[in-house]
Scaffold this active site. Sequence first.
Site, PDB file in Angstrom:
ATOM      1  N   LYS A 280       0.793  -1.233   0.000  1.00  0.00           N
ATOM      2  CA  LYS A 280       0.000   0.000   0.000  1.00  0.00           C
ATOM      3  C   LYS A 280       0.827   1.286   0.000  1.00  0.00           C
ATOM      4  O   LYS A 280       0.266   2.372  -0.156  1.00  0.00           O
ATOM      5  CB  LYS A 280      -0.948   0.019   1.212  1.00  0.00           C
ATOM      6  CG  LYS A 280      -2.041  -1.023   1.143  1.00  0.00           C
ATOM      7  CD  LYS A 280      -3.014  -0.723   0.010  1.00  0.00           C
ATOM      8  CE  LYS A 280      -4.027  -1.805  -0.209  1.00  0.00           C
ATOM      9  NZ  LYS A 280      -4.216  -2.184  -1.609  1.00  0.00           N
TER      10      LYS A 280
ATOM     11  N   TYR B 240      -7.121  -5.299  -1.393  1.00  0.00           N
ATOM     12  CA  TYR B 240      -5.891  -5.494  -2.176  1.00  0.00           C
ATOM     13  C   TYR B 240      -5.947  -4.712  -3.496  1.00  0.00           C
ATOM     14  O   TYR B 240      -4.970  -4.076  -3.883  1.00  0.00           O
ATOM     15  CB  TYR B 240      -5.668  -6.995  -2.434  1.00  0.00           C
ATOM     16  CG  TYR B 240      -4.248  -7.309  -2.857  1.00  0.00           C
ATOM     17  CD1 TYR B 240      -3.219  -7.340  -1.923  1.00  0.00           C
ATOM     18  CD2 TYR B 240      -3.933  -7.552  -4.188  1.00  0.00           C
ATOM     19  CE1 TYR B 240      -1.916  -7.604  -2.283  1.00  0.00           C
ATOM     20  CE2 TYR B 240      -2.617  -7.820  -4.566  1.00  0.00           C
ATOM     21  CZ  TYR B 240      -1.621  -7.849  -3.609  1.00  0.00           C
ATOM     22  OH  TYR B 240      -0.325  -8.105  -3.975  1.00  0.00           O
TER      23      TYR B 240
HETATM   24  C1  PHB Z   1       7.269  -6.133  -4.445  1.00  0.00           C
HETATM   25  O1  PHB Z   1       8.294  -5.516  -4.131  1.00  0.00           O
HETATM   26  O2  PHB Z   1       7.134  -6.678  -5.540  1.00  0.00           O
HETATM   27  C2  PHB Z   1       6.149  -6.243  -3.463  1.00  0.00           C
HETATM   28  C3  PHB Z   1       6.310  -5.786  -2.165  1.00  0.00           C
HETATM   29  C4  PHB Z   1       5.278  -5.917  -1.274  1.00  0.00           C
HETATM   30  C5  PHB Z   1       4.092  -6.512  -1.668  1.00  0.00           C
HETATM   31  C6  PHB Z   1       3.920  -6.944  -2.967  1.00  0.00           C
HETATM   32  C7  PHB Z   1       4.955  -6.812  -3.863  1.00  0.00           C
HETATM   33  O3  PHB Z   1       3.070  -6.672  -0.774  1.00  0.00           O
END
Ligand code: PHB
Length: 394
Positions: free
Chosen positions: A297, A385
Amino acid sequence: MKTQVVIIGAGPSGLLLGQLLHRAGIDNLIIERRTPEYVLGRIRAGILESGTVALLREAGVGARMDAEGLVHHGVEFLFDGQRTPVSLSALTGGKSVMVYGQTEVTRDLMAARADSGAPVIYGADNVVLHDMKSDRPYVTFDKEGEPCRVECDFIAGCDGFHGVSRQSIPAASRREFESVWPFGWLGMLADTPPVNPELIYAHHERGFVLCSQRSLTRSRYYLQVPLSDRVEQWSDERFWQELTRRLPADLGNKLVTGHSLEKSIAPLRSYVVEPMQYGRLFLVGDAAHIVPPTGAKGLNLAASDVNYLWRILREYYLRGRGDLLARYSGYALDRVWKGERFSWFMTHLLHDFSEKSPFDRKMQQADRRYYLGSRAGLTTIAENYVGLPYETVA
Ligand code: PHB
Ligand code: APR
């Protein structure tokens, strides 16, 4: 010098706000302490909510994102050795997220800024905010040893958690809320194909794992680690071994290993300052709030703040609506706290808390089984999400 809005900080918040204001015909100057190369060197998350995607398109910077970003209609959870696919689209009436790294978003915004000809001053030292409570605030700074002064109507503090803007609000006029988590995330970026088409958020008794990606050939993995760990203790080989140990055999066998392009450890923090404005200063993004990365987020809440602030400033300049200015913090904080709640919930659900009591750990397990085992539970995860809707500024 004189401009309508001074923006402090050329991270994604400052650049996106500057781009939207410029396209609406509102003059702005961005003042950044570092160099563009330094700003682009920071590796951050890579998941864009549908509202962030729409705002980037509205700002005229969506072309490369639309061509190269990967639309994800689902995400997976894994615990007790069991995989649960969550169809974001089916649960949210067709919404999705975009996998497109924050570094690329920043690169696109920098290119748009250069094309627009609107000014950015990099390498600005000793930035100081003045007279925020008056209707003629100004900002002073040094550029290559020369003192400079810019007069303006408004100041947007987009200078991140360690910036000067939030600290310029007198302590008696702000309230801070903070919770620091007892572990960190060790992240690794590698030019290897992702282990799974969708992201996987996994709970394991040795600690949380996230299998993420930047493209079909570049993966990003994270491991929960103790705060006392140093990145030097984690060779590539040890990282891949530990990751394999925390994944079930079918996934572990598919894991393609390789040299890391980047490895770092980040502490996890939840933080909000209230209110997000003081006189003619408005705080945006990490300057006002931090979330643990578990819900992806951080950048999305920064975009949410920009969404409200630029619409409020546009109403002020184009229609003389001064009444909306005082409402920025209220609009922004409503969504910030919901984002904090979801990030807190995801962090709590999926990490290992060895210091918790056996009862609390049973509750955490029951939470996982309930939320991932019921359509109502999955729907609440999915709608958060992909991103909650923005309120209409009116
Ligand atoms: C990412 O760095 O790809 C990443 C980080 C945190 C998340 C999802 C993806 O919750
Ligand atoms: N003067 C001028 N610029 C400053 C100062 C200062 N005193 N202090 C900090 N800055 C600059 C930093 O160098 C940085 O480039 O402000 C910028 C802030 O950028 P970010 O930290 O990236 O914050 P923001 O633009 O709000 O982006 C939020 O970044 O940290 C992630 O999770 C977060 O994804 C979210 C996004």
